[in-house]
Structure formats: C-alpha cells, structure tokens
Design an enzyme around this catalytic site. Structure first.
Site, PDB file in Angstrom:
ATOM      1  N   LYS A   1      -0.836   3.024   3.992  1.00 18.07           N
ATOM      2  CA  LYS A   1      -1.471   3.909   4.978  1.00 18.07           C
ATOM      3  C   LYS A   1      -2.497   4.846   4.335  1.00 18.07           C
ATOM      4  O   LYS A   1      -3.381   5.351   5.012  1.00 18.07           O
ATOM      5  CB  LYS A   1      -0.418   4.684   5.749  1.00 18.07           C
ATOM      6  CG  LYS A   1       0.396   3.772   6.652  1.00 18.07           C
ATOM      7  CD  LYS A   1       1.358   4.511   7.538  1.00 18.07           C
ATOM      8  CE  LYS A   1       2.036   3.570   8.510  1.00 18.07           C
ATOM      9  NZ  LYS A   1       3.047   2.695   7.862  1.00 18.07           N
TER      10      LYS A   1
HETATM   11  C1  LIG Z   1       3.372   1.452   8.351  1.00 20.82           C
HETATM   12  C2  LIG Z   1       3.973   0.481   7.422  1.00 20.82           C
HETATM   13  C3  LIG Z   1       4.086  -0.887   7.765  1.00 20.82           C
HETATM   14  C4  LIG Z   1       3.662  -1.427   9.111  1.00 20.82           C
HETATM   15  O1  LIG Z   1       2.275  -1.366   9.294  1.00 20.82           O
HETATM   16  P1  LIG Z   1       1.612  -1.657  10.717  1.00 20.82           P
HETATM   17  O2  LIG Z   1       0.193  -1.225  10.604  1.00 20.82           O
HETATM   18  O3  LIG Z   1       2.389  -0.806  11.693  1.00 20.82           O
HETATM   19  O4  LIG Z   1       1.730  -3.079  10.984  1.00 20.82           O
HETATM   20  C5  LIG Z   1       4.614  -1.755   6.820  1.00 20.82           C
HETATM   21  N1  LIG Z   1       5.045  -1.305   5.612  1.00 20.82           N
HETATM   22  C6  LIG Z   1       4.950   0.000   5.256  1.00 20.82           C
HETATM   23  C7  LIG Z   1       5.460   0.418   3.919  1.00 20.82           C
HETATM   24  C8  LIG Z   1       4.410   0.926   6.135  1.00 20.82           C
HETATM   25  O5  LIG Z   1       4.322   2.230   5.768  1.00 20.82           O
END
Ligand SMILES: *Cc1c(COP(=O)(O)O)cnc(C)c1O
Length: 457
Positions: A110
C-alpha cells in the site's frame, strides 16, 4: 484526460479533482473517460528507473497537473523505500518470480500508492490554501500506510481508529511511534466493526464533514489504482525479453484494487500477452465470482492473511463497468440489486479475463513451509495465497504484498524461524503515543473537534 464515474450521473472531472473527491458524487468510482493506448511508449520506457517510469506513466494520466510539480511529487514518493530497485523481481525458478512490493516505510504494498497520494494531497492543500482532516478505520495495513503517507505534512491531520489490543503489536507500533504531531492513532475499546461504524457515522454527519473537511483515504481513490499500474510494467521489464509476453500475474487480493491496476495497465497496451490470476484467502467472494459468475456476500471469517479479510471487493465496480460494456445504467442496476439482496448472478460471465484460486489457513501454513523448503524463500501469509496454482505454460510473477517480518507468529509456527526487519526493530525502542477512547461516537467526535486541523498552515 477526463475521469468519469462508473454510475454515469456525475460530471466528468480532471485527475486532480477525482483524487480530491475520492468517491464520485453519484456513488460511483472514477475511471478514465477513454482508456489511453500507451503501447507505443514501451520501447522508450524500457530502461527507466522506478520513479522515472512512474512519472512517465502518470504524466499521461494526470494531464491537468503541471509537469514539474508532478515530477517533484513522484520523486519524493519513492525516497523512503529501502531497496534500490524499489520493486525488485526475485527469481525462484526460471519461470517463477516474486515481485517484492514491501520495501516501503510500512513494509506492505500500500506504500506504493499512499506515499504518492499523501504528496498529492499536500500539493492540493498548498495550492488551495485549504486544510483537510483524514479519518479512517483500520484493522492493520491501510491505517499505517496512510499515516506514513501523511505524517509531518502541512495542513492535514490524520485520525485512524483501530480496535485496542486486536491488531498485531508490530502494526500498532508502526502507527503509534511516528512522533509526528499531525498523527492521531485512536485505540478504541471495541472491535474493528465498531471502528468502521463510528467512522461511517461521522462521515454521515454532513455539518461535521464540511466544517473539518473530513476526507477518507480508501482503496477506491483513483490515484491509488493508477499508482499501482506502474509496478506491473516495471516487473515485466525485469524479465528477459523472450519471457515478457507470456506472463501470468498472480495477485493476492481483497478489495480487487491491486489486481485491477494490473488489468488496467494491460488494457492500456502496457502488458502484451499478460494474464491475471486472482488469489484469495478463505474470504473468497472473488474466487466464487470468477469460478461461478455468482457475486455473493457471506460473513467474514478472520484469517492468517487479515488484509484480505473483506466481505465485498470495493474496486470490483470498476471492472463491472467494462464487463457491462461501459453501460453505466447497467452498473447502477447491478450495484442496486447487489446492495439490496447481497448477491448477483452474472449471465454468461466473461470470466476468461481472470483465473482464480483460494486457500484457507491450513493452506497458507503449508505453502509458507513448502516455499521455504523448495526455494529457501520466506513469504508472508498474504503472498502465500499466490502459490496455490499457476499456469504451467506461462512465466509466473507472484506479487508479494507484505514483508514476512510483519507476521512473525505465523511464520515462526510454519518454519521455526522468526523473521525480523530493521524498520520494525527500530520501532521497538520508540515511545508509543496513542489515544484510548471508548467505542462511542460522541467521544470520538469530541476528540476530533479538539484536535482537528482548522487552517491551511
Ligand atoms: C491490502 C492488502 C492486500 C489486498 O489488496 P487489495 O488491493 O485490497 O486487493 C493484500 N495483502 C496485503 C499485505 C495488504 O495490505
């Protein structure tokens, strides 16, 4: 380039406006008015470093922004990554690679989007002279990535609610040891659902929302999706040329944000020949959708991959728009039916765009162990979901969404080795600053009113 709402009842807006707005006024999500064809750019983009590639891509999409400003913001967004490649592609075998997306400040993917979104917000605050207050609820990763995207920025305060004692100690430290005076981690005596409900209610109070210019940094923001397109293109360039046109991207997914970004990059002509596999945990609404055409809400069962524990995949509406032939009236109908009944059966569902797999907690533990014994590679529980199935005729790239060091208990249990990371070790000697409040809307409102940002400096 203008951006339109999936629901077709809001005015088209510029990139900057779409980023500032988040959700379109008609309740839809923003998408490019026409998908640009950027395939002719591939030769000149081939040797660019990460920030250069991100700038080259974003200037095609953020066309209302001054180029020098965009350049500055993009450059600043990738300075806090600790790997010189930013998003290194690590080979496990000739036809199996891991794209490590966890070298940012909070060790999860993120950061790729939220570092940039933080800088875009700050720029908009500078230009408008306005202030904002960001408010959100988190069960872990999103809150810390948002905090690290905004810490120390002028004109913005950030309030993140989380359930006290119910997120991992490492995740809590990432949010509470920043030392930044514009960051307010709020530990409520309640559950994540309580935190979400309070945030939703506060956003529902329009007077409060306008007075404090409350803003959400959620996964439906257009800038988050676009920023995430870049690492797919960058990953492809890291492969030998003969493998580049037969890649299967395997994406651990929850809200459908990460994988949607790859699919959009492909629609823009940037990933010739690529295919995509949705990898879910036991909360498998997307797996069921792509294998049966039935999109149906069920209860969430907490898993070892908590950032994928979702009930509905909020970014799915963007794909739905294309699935329905860019017919926003159809999108409104489907979303309405889905809201009212919690399910929608697609007729003749175009599932060939994505294949899908799911794994439960036992599967996650087994994969962490197997990947370690076979390749000597330690993967986190989210990434583990990407190792279930792959297309043997293709070169697989598994997107690694978090560092294993964020989940020491699961990893230790699976392989008997405790993963560590200097960024996390560092937080152990820092002071924790958190605000403990009851799970009560009035108490949270009073706290926000007392601590909110109220001018542009
Ligand atoms: C947010 C997150 C996901 C999922 O990502 P999306 O964009 O919701 O598909 C997967 N793994 C981790 C470690 C995350 O922080």
């Amino acid at each position: 380039m203008q951006y339109i709402s999936t629901r077709g009842q809001s005015e088209p807006v510029t990139f900057s406006k779409a980023v500032a707005t988040g959700l379109a006024p008609d309740g839809g999500l923003y998408l490019p008015e026409t998908m640009p064809d950027l395939s002719a750019k591939l030769p000149e983009w081939e040797n660019l470093g990460y920030a250069d590639l991100c700038f080259a891509f974003m200037r095609e999409l953020a066309t209302d922004m001054d180029e020098a400003t965009l350049r500055k913001l993009v450059d600043a967004s990738y300075t806090r990554f600790t790997h010189d490649k930013i998003a290194p592609l690590v080979p496990l075998a000739d036809d199996l690679h891991v794209l490590e997306l966890f070298h940012g400040p909070t060790l999860a993917f993120k950061d790729f989007a939220l570092q940039l979104v933080g800088n875009l917000y700050e720029e908009q605050i500078h230009q408008s002279g306005d202030f904002i207050n960001v408010l959100g609820a988190t069960s872990g990763d999103t809150g810390s990535a948002a905090i690290h995207g905004l810490l120390g920025k002028d004109g913005v305060n950030i309030f993140i609610l989380y359930p006290d004692g119910r997120i991992s100690p490492l995740q809590e430290r990432q949010m509470t040891t920043t030392g930044a005076d514009n960051v307010f981690p709020i530990a409520i005596t309640g559950s994540f659902d309580d935190a979400q409900r309070i945030v939703k209610d506060l956003f529902g109070d329009l007077a409060l929302k306008q007075r404090y210019r409350l803003s959400a940094i959620n996964s439906i923001n257009l800038a988050r999706i676009l920023a995430q397109c870049v690492y797919y293109v960058y990953a492809r360039f890291q492969l030998p040329s003969e493998q580049r046109d037969k890649i299967e991207f395997i994406v651990p997914t929850g809200n459908f944000g990460n994988i949607l970004a790859g699919w959009m990059a492909a629609q823009m002509g940037l990933l010739p020949g690529a295919s995509f596999r949705v990898a879910t945990n036991q909360n498998d609404i997307l797996y069921r959708l792509f294998t049966t055409g039935l999109y149906e809400v069920t209860d969430v069962a907490p898993s070892l991959a908590p950032s994928m524990d979702i009930q509905v995949a909020s970014n799915f509406e963007r794909f739905l728009y294309y699935l329905e032939g860019q017919d926003s009236a159809r999108v409104r109908e489907v979303m309405k039916a889905f809201r009212e009944t919690g399910r929608h059966q697609f007729e003749g569902f175009a599932a060939e765009a994505f294949s899908a797999s799911r794994t439960d907690d036992a599967g996650i533990r087994k994969i962490i162990k197997d990947v370690y014994s076979k390749y000597g590679y330690v993967c986190d529980p989210h990434t583990a979901c990407g190792f279930v199935e792959r297309d043997p005729s293709r070169t697989s790239i598994v997107l690694s969404t978090a560092s294993p060091a964020k989940f020491p208990d699961t990893i230790t249990e699976a392989i008997g080795i405790e993963p560590t990371h200097p960024t996390l070790e560092e937080t152990k000697s820092l002071d924790i600053v958190k605000h403990k409040l009851p799970a009560d809307e009035a108490a949270i409102r009073a706290f926000i009113e007392q601590h909110a940002q109220t001018d542009g400096d």
